[in-house]
Design a protein around this motif. Structure first.
Motif, PDB file in Angstrom:
ATOM      1  N   UNK A 175      47.778 -18.996  17.704  1.00  0.00           N
ATOM      2  CA  UNK A 175      48.824 -19.993  17.466  1.00  0.00           C
ATOM      3  C   UNK A 175      48.622 -21.150  18.428  1.00  0.00           C
ATOM      4  N   UNK A 176      49.067 -22.337  18.032  1.00  0.00           N
ATOM      5  CA  UNK A 176      48.921 -23.532  18.869  1.00  0.00           C
ATOM      6  C   UNK A 176      50.301 -24.136  19.114  1.00  0.00           C
ATOM      7  N   UNK A 177      50.619 -24.346  20.382  1.00  0.00           N
ATOM      8  CA  UNK A 177      51.889 -24.950  20.775  1.00  0.00           C
ATOM      9  C   UNK A 177      51.632 -26.371  21.282  1.00  0.00           C
ATOM     10  N   UNK A 178      52.506 -27.298  20.904  1.00  0.00           N
ATOM     11  CA  UNK A 178      52.369 -28.679  21.358  1.00  0.00           C
ATOM     12  C   UNK A 178      53.009 -28.863  22.737  1.00  0.00           C
ATOM     13  N   UNK A 179      52.666 -29.980  23.377  1.00  0.00           N
ATOM     14  CA  UNK A 179      53.358 -30.390  24.599  1.00  0.00           C
ATOM     15  C   UNK A 179      54.013 -31.751  24.419  1.00  0.00           C
ATOM     16  N   UNK A 180      53.840 -32.381  23.226  1.00  0.00           N
ATOM     17  CA  UNK A 180      54.650 -33.560  22.933  1.00  0.00           C
ATOM     18  C   UNK A 180      56.100 -33.092  22.824  1.00  0.00           C
ATOM     19  N   UNK A 181      57.013 -33.982  23.150  1.00  0.00           N
ATOM     20  CA  UNK A 181      58.420 -33.596  23.173  1.00  0.00           C
ATOM     21  C   UNK A 181      58.890 -33.120  24.527  1.00  0.00           C
ATOM     22  N   UNK A 182      57.979 -32.913  25.468  1.00  0.00           N
ATOM     23  CA  UNK A 182      58.360 -32.560  26.838  1.00  0.00           C
ATOM     24  C   UNK A 182      58.429 -33.854  27.652  1.00  0.00           C
ATOM     25  N   UNK A 183      59.628 -34.290  27.994  1.00  0.00           N
ATOM     26  CA  UNK A 183      59.806 -35.593  28.625  1.00  0.00           C
ATOM     27  C   UNK A 183      59.448 -35.625  30.105  1.00  0.00           C
ATOM     28  N   UNK A 184      59.602 -34.499  30.805  1.00  0.00           N
ATOM     29  CA  UNK A 184      59.448 -34.489  32.267  1.00  0.00           C
ATOM     30  C   UNK A 184      57.973 -34.408  32.652  1.00  0.00           C
ATOM     31  N   UNK A 185      57.216 -35.388  32.213  1.00  0.00           N
ATOM     32  CA  UNK A 185      55.753 -35.436  32.364  1.00  0.00           C
ATOM     33  C   UNK A 185      55.397 -36.600  33.270  1.00  0.00           C
ATOM     34  N   UNK A 186      54.653 -36.332  34.343  1.00  0.00           N
ATOM     35  CA  UNK A 186      54.323 -37.380  35.309  1.00  0.00           C
ATOM     36  C   UNK A 186      53.001 -38.077  35.004  1.00  0.00           C
TER      37      UNK A 186
ATOM     38  N   UNK B 136      50.379 -36.183  34.143  1.00  0.00           N
ATOM     39  CA  UNK B 136      49.411 -35.086  34.235  1.00  0.00           C
ATOM     40  C   UNK B 136      50.113 -33.738  34.199  1.00  0.00           C
ATOM     41  N   UNK B 137      51.110 -33.575  35.074  1.00  0.00           N
ATOM     42  CA  UNK B 137      51.826 -32.309  35.200  1.00  0.00           C
ATOM     43  C   UNK B 137      53.290 -32.495  34.844  1.00  0.00           C
ATOM     44  N   UNK B 138      54.090 -31.464  35.097  1.00  0.00           N
ATOM     45  CA  UNK B 138      55.480 -31.484  34.647  1.00  0.00           C
ATOM     46  C   UNK B 138      56.424 -31.064  35.766  1.00  0.00           C
ATOM     47  N   UNK B 139      57.606 -31.657  35.741  1.00  0.00           N
ATOM     48  CA  UNK B 139      58.706 -31.099  36.518  1.00  0.00           C
ATOM     49  C   UNK B 139      59.131 -29.790  35.863  1.00  0.00           C
ATOM     50  N   UNK B 140      59.899 -29.000  36.598  1.00  0.00           N
ATOM     51  CA  UNK B 140      60.377 -27.748  36.003  1.00  0.00           C
ATOM     52  C   UNK B 140      61.399 -28.035  34.904  1.00  0.00           C
ATOM     53  N   UNK B 141      62.484 -28.713  35.237  1.00  0.00           N
ATOM     54  CA  UNK B 141      63.510 -29.012  34.241  1.00  0.00           C
ATOM     55  C   UNK B 141      62.988 -30.074  33.275  1.00  0.00           C
ATOM     56  N   UNK B 142      63.040 -29.769  32.005  1.00  0.00           N
ATOM     57  CA  UNK B 142      62.553 -30.704  30.994  1.00  0.00           C
ATOM     58  C   UNK B 142      61.057 -30.678  30.800  1.00  0.00           C
ATOM     59  N   UNK B 143      60.375 -29.770  31.530  1.00  0.00           N
ATOM     60  CA  UNK B 143      58.928 -29.671  31.413  1.00  0.00           C
ATOM     61  C   UNK B 143      58.490 -28.227  31.309  1.00  0.00           C
ATOM     62  N   UNK B 144      58.051 -27.660  32.444  1.00  0.00           N
ATOM     63  CA  UNK B 144      57.585 -26.269  32.432  1.00  0.00           C
ATOM     64  C   UNK B 144      58.669 -25.298  31.953  1.00  0.00           C
ATOM     65  N   UNK B 145      59.920 -25.571  32.305  1.00  0.00           N
ATOM     66  CA  UNK B 145      60.991 -24.682  31.861  1.00  0.00           C
ATOM     67  C   UNK B 145      61.063 -24.642  30.336  1.00  0.00           C
ATOM     68  N   UNK B 146      61.011 -25.805  29.699  1.00  0.00           N
ATOM     69  CA  UNK B 146      61.090 -25.872  28.241  1.00  0.00           C
ATOM     70  C   UNK B 146      59.873 -25.239  27.576  1.00  0.00           C
ATOM     71  N   UNK B 147      58.705 -25.393  28.187  1.00  0.00           N
ATOM     72  CA  UNK B 147      57.513 -24.755  27.623  1.00  0.00           C
ATOM     73  C   UNK B 147      57.685 -23.237  27.639  1.00  0.00           C
ATOM     74  N   UNK B 148      58.252 -22.703  28.714  1.00  0.00           N
ATOM     75  CA  UNK B 148      58.519 -21.271  28.770  1.00  0.00           C
ATOM     76  C   UNK B 148      59.504 -20.833  27.708  1.00  0.00           C
ATOM     77  N   UNK B 149      60.527 -21.652  27.449  1.00  0.00           N
ATOM     78  CA  UNK B 149      61.515 -21.339  26.415  1.00  0.00           C
ATOM     79  C   UNK B 149      60.855 -21.290  25.042  1.00  0.00           C
ATOM     80  N   UNK B 150      59.986 -22.260  24.775  1.00  0.00           N
ATOM     81  CA  UNK B 150      59.346 -22.323  23.457  1.00  0.00           C
ATOM     82  C   UNK B 150      58.387 -21.157  23.245  1.00  0.00           C
ATOM     83  N   UNK B 151      57.680 -20.782  24.289  1.00  0.00           N
ATOM     84  CA  UNK B 151      56.797 -19.627  24.163  1.00  0.00           C
ATOM     85  C   UNK B 151      57.591 -18.329  24.029  1.00  0.00           C
TER      86      UNK B 151
END
Length: 415
Positions: free
Chosen positions: A268-279, A281-296
């Motif tokens: 399966x392939x998951x996108x990272x578009x739609x994650x706003x907390x993007x600097x 290159x990397x992500x903040x936890x809230x709005x970034x890595x946290x949301x990716x964990x929720x989606x997975x």
């Protein structure tokens, strides 16, 4: 048993202070080095267990070994570049820690450090490396699975930032080569005796492959085949599609990643578009890595734990493109016909008509479709590309906020 005089081995499994199971095995002789075998089971539940082993002689027992804080659960592997490392950039993920979310060994570049740590640890989300380091989105994923399904989770993360896909390949002559990333991860899994118990592998890499879509494709296929051999219990592989930002990865690399699900079984392939907390290159936890964990967590819940297959768990993915009779509009049909899509004003700037000077000037969502309005003569276009972008929106998303997968030069029917 190396001391004579005993007639039985006894093992007890306790939960809290209550003995829940007892196992006995007779010793065949009174000689030294008497062999025995016991098979013990521990249920996969949110409870800690203690195992005690005793030798018995005429009903009198002598305790010879005990192991405390034993749990049984599911095993996940995470691998890739720095967004798989997913260390703390902004925000703390360790509120997700708990006694039933664990890891084995040390995430390190050093083979000696890897072989020196043969212990289980509480999973750590914020650290870039070290004992129990699993990354922020992995930690959030594990926590959500524990809460939803009542099963302990262990995650082994072997990621390393800034590395191309060649770095992650197996040394076929020595799969456990501690000088290799693949070897260190496999060594840890085998030392923990879980290499035959891994349920899923989650992969987030590709920024370092930049403009080499063929190399990225061939490297991932080789990894996939090696994983199937060395981790034979894996039920699903999840690929996280990269986005604009560090490494300036091409849309061709993203297209290769999008197609892995079509090319390889149980991917399966998951996108990272739609994650706003993007600097960038990397992500903040809230709005970034946290949301990716929720989606997975939603994806694994459906694929591994039997949660309902409801719309908008997967990333929106183009099924086909169709031009209107006058070529003034192009309609994007999503693969999930039950999806509900949203088109943010301004998202049109990230669609490109390949081989044409025509441009996308606006768009609108209609259920599971996106209608793009075209200015200029699009009849010579060879395909449509969705680039996405760095940073925050505008986006094309589904009802759960997951962004549209990037794609490159998908042909348009009717042109």
């Amino acid at each position: 048993v190396s001391t004579s005089g005993y007639d039985h081995v006894v093992a007890r499994v306790s939960k809290d202070t209550e003995v829940v199971e007892t196992f006995r095995a007779p010793l065949c002789s009174a000689a030294d080095d008497d062999p025995f075998e016991l098979t013990l089971s521990v249920p996969a539940e949110l409870a800690s267990h203690r195992i005690e082993v005793a030798l018995a002689a005429s009903g009198v027992e002598t305790l010879v070994a005990d192991v405390d804080d034993v749990v049984a659960g599911d095993i996940l592997i995470v691998q890739g570049q720095s967004n798989a490392v997913a260390r703390q950039f902004d925000g703390d993920a360790n509120g997700n820690q708990g006694p039933f979310l664990r890891s084995f060994g040390t995430r390190a570049e050093d083979g000696l450090a890897t072989s020196a740590d043969l212990s289980w640890h509480t999973a750590e989300g914020n650290a870039s490396e070290g004992p129990g380091a699993v990354g922020q989105w992995s930690l959030r994923l594990g926590r959500l699975l524990i809460e939803a399904h009542g099963v302990p989770i262990a995650i082994l993360n072997g990621a390393r930032g800034g590395r191309p896909i060649t770095y992650f390949q197996r040394n076929d002559d020595d799969p456990e080569d501690l000088a290799s990333s693949y070897g260190r991860l496999l060594y840890r899994a085998r030392a923990a005796a879980v290499d035959g118990r891994v349920r899923a592998i989650l992969w987030y890499q590709g920024e370092a492959d930049s403009g080499d879509p063929i190399g990225h494709h061939d490297g991932f296929v080789a990894l996939y085949e090696d994983w199937r051999e060395d981790f034979p219990s894996v039920e699903q592989v999840y690929v996280t599609q990269i986005r604009n930002g560090c490494g300036s990865p091409s849309s061709e690399v993203r297209e290769v990643q999008r197609r892995f699900a079509d090319e390889l079984d149980s991917v399966s392939v998951m996108s990272t578009t739609g994650l706003d907390a993007h600097d960038g290159c990397h992500y903040a936890y809230e709005g970034g890595y946290e949301l990716l964990g929720v989606r997975y967590a939603a994806l694994l819940g459906r694929d591994l734990y039997g949660d309902p297959d409801v719309p908008d768990i997967d990333a929106p993915n183009v099924d086909r493109l169709e031009a209107s009779a006058d070529a003034a509009e192009v309609t994007l049909f999503s693969r999930d016909a039950a999806s509900t899509l949203t088109f943010d004003p301004g998202a049109e700037a990230h669609f490109v008509l390949e081989g044409s000077s025509a441009v996308v000037t606006s768009g609108r969502a209609e259920g599971a479709t996106i209608v793009l309005v075209i200015a200029g003569d699009a009849r010579g276009a060879t395909g449509l590309t969705y680039l996405g972008h760095s940073g925050a929106g505008p986006w094309v998303t589904n009802a759960t906020g997951i962004g549209l997968l990037g794609f490159h030069a998908v042909p348009i029917e009717g042109l």
